[in-house]
Design an enzyme around this catalytic site. Structure first.
Site, PDB file in Angstrom:
ATOM      1  N   CYS A 111       1.212  -2.011 -22.211  1.00  0.00           N
ATOM      2  CA  CYS A 111       0.481  -1.623 -21.008  1.00  0.00           C
ATOM      3  C   CYS A 111       1.183  -2.039 -19.725  1.00  0.00           C
ATOM      4  O   CYS A 111       0.620  -1.926 -18.654  1.00  0.00           O
ATOM      5  CB  CYS A 111      -0.946  -2.166 -21.035  1.00  0.00           C
ATOM      6  SG  CYS A 111      -1.001  -3.952 -21.011  1.00  0.00           S
ATOM      7  N   HIS A 142       0.812  -1.213   0.000  1.00  0.00           N
ATOM      8  CA  HIS A 142       0.000   0.000   0.000  1.00  0.00           C
ATOM      9  C   HIS A 142       0.839   1.253   0.000  1.00  0.00           C
ATOM     10  O   HIS A 142       0.448   2.285  -0.547  1.00  0.00           O
ATOM     11  CB  HIS A 142      -0.975  -0.016   1.186  1.00  0.00           C
ATOM     12  CG  HIS A 142      -2.207  -0.780   0.850  1.00  0.00           C
ATOM     13  ND1 HIS A 142      -2.785  -1.686   1.691  1.00  0.00           N
ATOM     14  CD2 HIS A 142      -2.945  -0.786  -0.270  1.00  0.00           C
ATOM     15  CE1 HIS A 142      -3.844  -2.206   1.103  1.00  0.00           C
ATOM     16  NE2 HIS A 142      -3.955  -1.676  -0.096  1.00  0.00           N
TER      17      HIS A 142
HETATM   18  C1  PEP Z   1       1.748  -6.877 -17.333  1.00  0.00           C
HETATM   19  O1  PEP Z   1       1.939  -8.051 -16.993  1.00  0.00           O
HETATM   20  O2  PEP Z   1       2.644  -6.135 -17.811  1.00  0.00           O
HETATM   21  C2  PEP Z   1       0.415  -6.277 -17.187  1.00  0.00           C
HETATM   22  C3  PEP Z   1       0.152  -5.083 -17.680  1.00  0.00           C
HETATM   23  O3  PEP Z   1      -0.512  -6.968 -16.474  1.00  0.00           O
HETATM   24  P1  PEP Z   1      -0.468  -7.064 -14.863  1.00  0.00           P
HETATM   25  O4  PEP Z   1       0.592  -6.137 -14.364  1.00  0.00           O
HETATM   26  O5  PEP Z   1      -1.819  -6.711 -14.403  1.00  0.00           O
HETATM   27  O6  PEP Z   1      -0.130  -8.514 -14.684  1.00  0.00           O
END
Ligand code: PEP
Ligand code: MG
Length: 551
Positions: free
Chosen positions: A482, A184
């Site tokens: 992402c 957190h």
């Molecule tokens: C990733 O794995 O880069 C991703 C964007 O998904 P998460 O971080 O939610 O696993």
């Protein structure tokens, strides 16, 4: 000068004198109570209730994500199973202080042993115990120091209640010896854009008054820095400040090539801040974050409400929603019920959804209904896709529900290596660099001891991204990024040079990335990416890119 390493949160850099957080209260002695059972029980009940109300009050004052965290902590304080554990110790004749200490400690150990997201909640539980014990003793709970001047706060781990109400005019940066990137402290530091490095195991060596540079982009705390280092750090801090106040424009390179800058979100409530910071849509909506504490699958109606709220915030804009990504660091009780030795390699992501296809179908139903009721451009993607066959499966089931743009996440090296086939079927790919790095370097993304391997600058990761980028270009399909890598401004340029067509990140990173993209053309980005690709390790890839970019 010496460097202490940890996990940087965000990209900021700050410098200043240290003030350490007071040590926790000493553990109560295991001794018999001199009060009656009724007296002890009432004392503890009153203390727990007072602490729970205080946490709620702090939450209401802080608002935002802090409110959810503090309300969850208040619920922890009054959890009936914890109360039962405390009661059994009181019945055995222990003092209220010891009963609370011992009962909370046993819960803490259970949580820690679970690891991942739940393991990182252990610090929250410790904080509740400290507050209740302080209340019982009639002393103030250990809190943030007030040295009377701006300072770098050093602590073992910060309780959400402390982070939520930090005086940002006084706290220049945070350094904690415990806590990982999903603690957190990290989540709230990110939300409030506080410069932070967590998990600095050697932080105990830092002394009050000592000057340090806290560099979140590198995950390094520099002690006794030279004047030159202090000046460089100040320069970087000034540049960030001017990026933050620059006009908000759509993401683009210096030659005008558009690179849409999108937001990563976990709750619809985050949409307003993302819009304010100039997000041009959503590149990753992590639907599992809505249901991490649910023991049962969410209903279609519950989901429809959340997705509708999200889509309404982005009329006419792209919103990429990811189907539930359960497993490993994000277990969902209703999707992952079997014990696995290696959950990151187990029945997670799309594999788990396929094993409970009704849950996937309900999610697609809710998404289709929310889409029909709103004007956003909904894209839906599957997490943890590792084969071409899985791509076919997901795209075809998504089409059954009228999803117009169905894609896959590239998080497993196999998908990147076969991206040319994957992108003949999927409408788009989104590269999750967090997992792609974890699987390429075989290093658990939550484990501090292997954190040096988890560097998306590693040329092995960059080559896989390049494969995917080339496949996107060949098939005329968009390839977004992402993972956290998109939030590193120079790496963002490299990713574009490797073929990424959009970048999605925590909204607080948008300004830095936007400013850096504007300094480079597409030709520059390709040249810088080429320099990084030919390196042999992460550090030299970063150095080669810096040199090619002239920084
Ligand atoms: C990733 O794995 O880069 C991703 C964007 O998904 P998460 O971080 O939610 O696993
Ligand atoms: Mg992932």
């Amino acid at each position: 000068m010496s460097e202490l390493r940890g996990v940087g949160i965000g990209l900021g850099v700050a410098q200043g004198p240290i003030a350490r957080m007071a040590e926790p209260l000493p553990a109560p002695k295991d001794e018999a109570s001199t009060r009656t059972l009724d007296e002890e029980t009432t004392r503890v009940k009153d203390a727990v209730a007072a602490v729970a109300r205080e946490l709620e009050q702090r939450g209401a004052q802080a608002g935002g994500a802090a409110r959810d965290v503090l309300e969850a902590q208040a619920m922890m304080a009054e959890d009936p199973s914890l109360e039962a554990e405390v009661a059994s110790r009181l019945q055995a004749g222990k003092t209220g202080e010891f009963a609370v200490y011992d009962a909370f400690a046993s819960f803490r150990d259970t949580l820690s042993a679970m690891g991942g997201y739940l393991g990182e909640r252990a610090a929250d539980l410790d904080d509740v115990a400290q507050r209740v014990i302080a209340h019982l003793r009639g002393v103030p709970a250990p809190g943030v120091p007030e040295p009377g001047h701006p300072f770098v706060l050093v602590a073992k781990d910060l309780a959400p209640a402390d982070t939520a109400l930090l005086d940002l005019d006084m706290v220049l940066a945070l350094v904690t010896s415990e806590g990982g990137p999903t603690s957190h402290t990290a989540i709230l530091a990110r939300e409030k854009s506080i410069v932070a490095v967590v998990g600095v195991t050697e932080a105990a060596a830092l002394a009050d008054g000592q000057t340090v540079i806290v560099d979140a982009a590198k995950g390094v705390v520099t002690t006794d820095p030279s004047d030159d280092e202090l000046a460089q750090a100040q320069n970087r801090a000034d540049e960030r400040k001017s990026a933050a106040s620059a006009p908000i424009t759509p993401g683009a390179l210096s030659d005008g090539t558009a690179i849409p800058l999108l937001a990563n979100l976990g709750k619809p409530e985050g949409a307003a801040q993302a819009v304010e910071l100039g997000a041009e849509g959503v590149g990753l909506f992590r639907t599992e974050f809505l249901f991490l504490s649910s023991s049962q699958a969410p209903t279609v109606a519950q989901q429809r409400e959340a997705y509708t709220k999200l889509l309404q915030a982005f009329p006419g804009q792209k919103v990429v929603v990811r189907a539930l990504d359960a497993g490993a660091d994000k277990p969902l009780a209703f999707l992952n019920d079997a014990h696995e030795e290696n959950p990151a390699l187990g029945l997670r992501g799309l594999r788990a959804l396929r094993a409970s296809e009704d849950i996937l179908r309900e999610q697609l139903t809710a998404l289709a209904e929310a889409d029909a009721a709103t004007d956003a451009d909904l894209w839906v993607m599957a997490p943890m896709v590792s084969t071409v066959e899985e791509t076919e499966y997901f795209v075809s089931i998504a089409r059954e529900y009228g999803v117009k743009t169905a894609g896959v996440m590239v998080e497993v090296p196999s998908s990147a290596l076969l991206a040319d086939h994957v992108l003949k079927i999927a409408d788009f790919a989104s590269i999750g660099t967090n997992d792609l790095t974890q699987y390429t370097l075989a290093a658990d993304r939550l484990l501090g001891s292997v954190s040096s391997f988890q560097d998306p600058w590693h040329p092995a990761v960059l080559r896989l991204i390049h494969e995917t980028g080339k496949a996107g270009q060949a098939n005329g399909k968009p390839v977004g990024i992402c993972g956290e890598a998109a939030a590193d401004p120079l790496l963002a340029v490299v990713l574009v040079g490797l073929g990424a067509t959009s970048l999605s990140m925590a909204p607080t990173a948008l300004a830095d990335v936007r400013a850096t993209l504007l300094n480079h053309s597409l030709d520059d980005a390709r040249r810088i990416a080429e320099a990084a690709l030919t390196a042999t390790d992460a550090a030299s890839a970063r150095a080669a890119a810096q040199q090619a970019a002239g920084i």
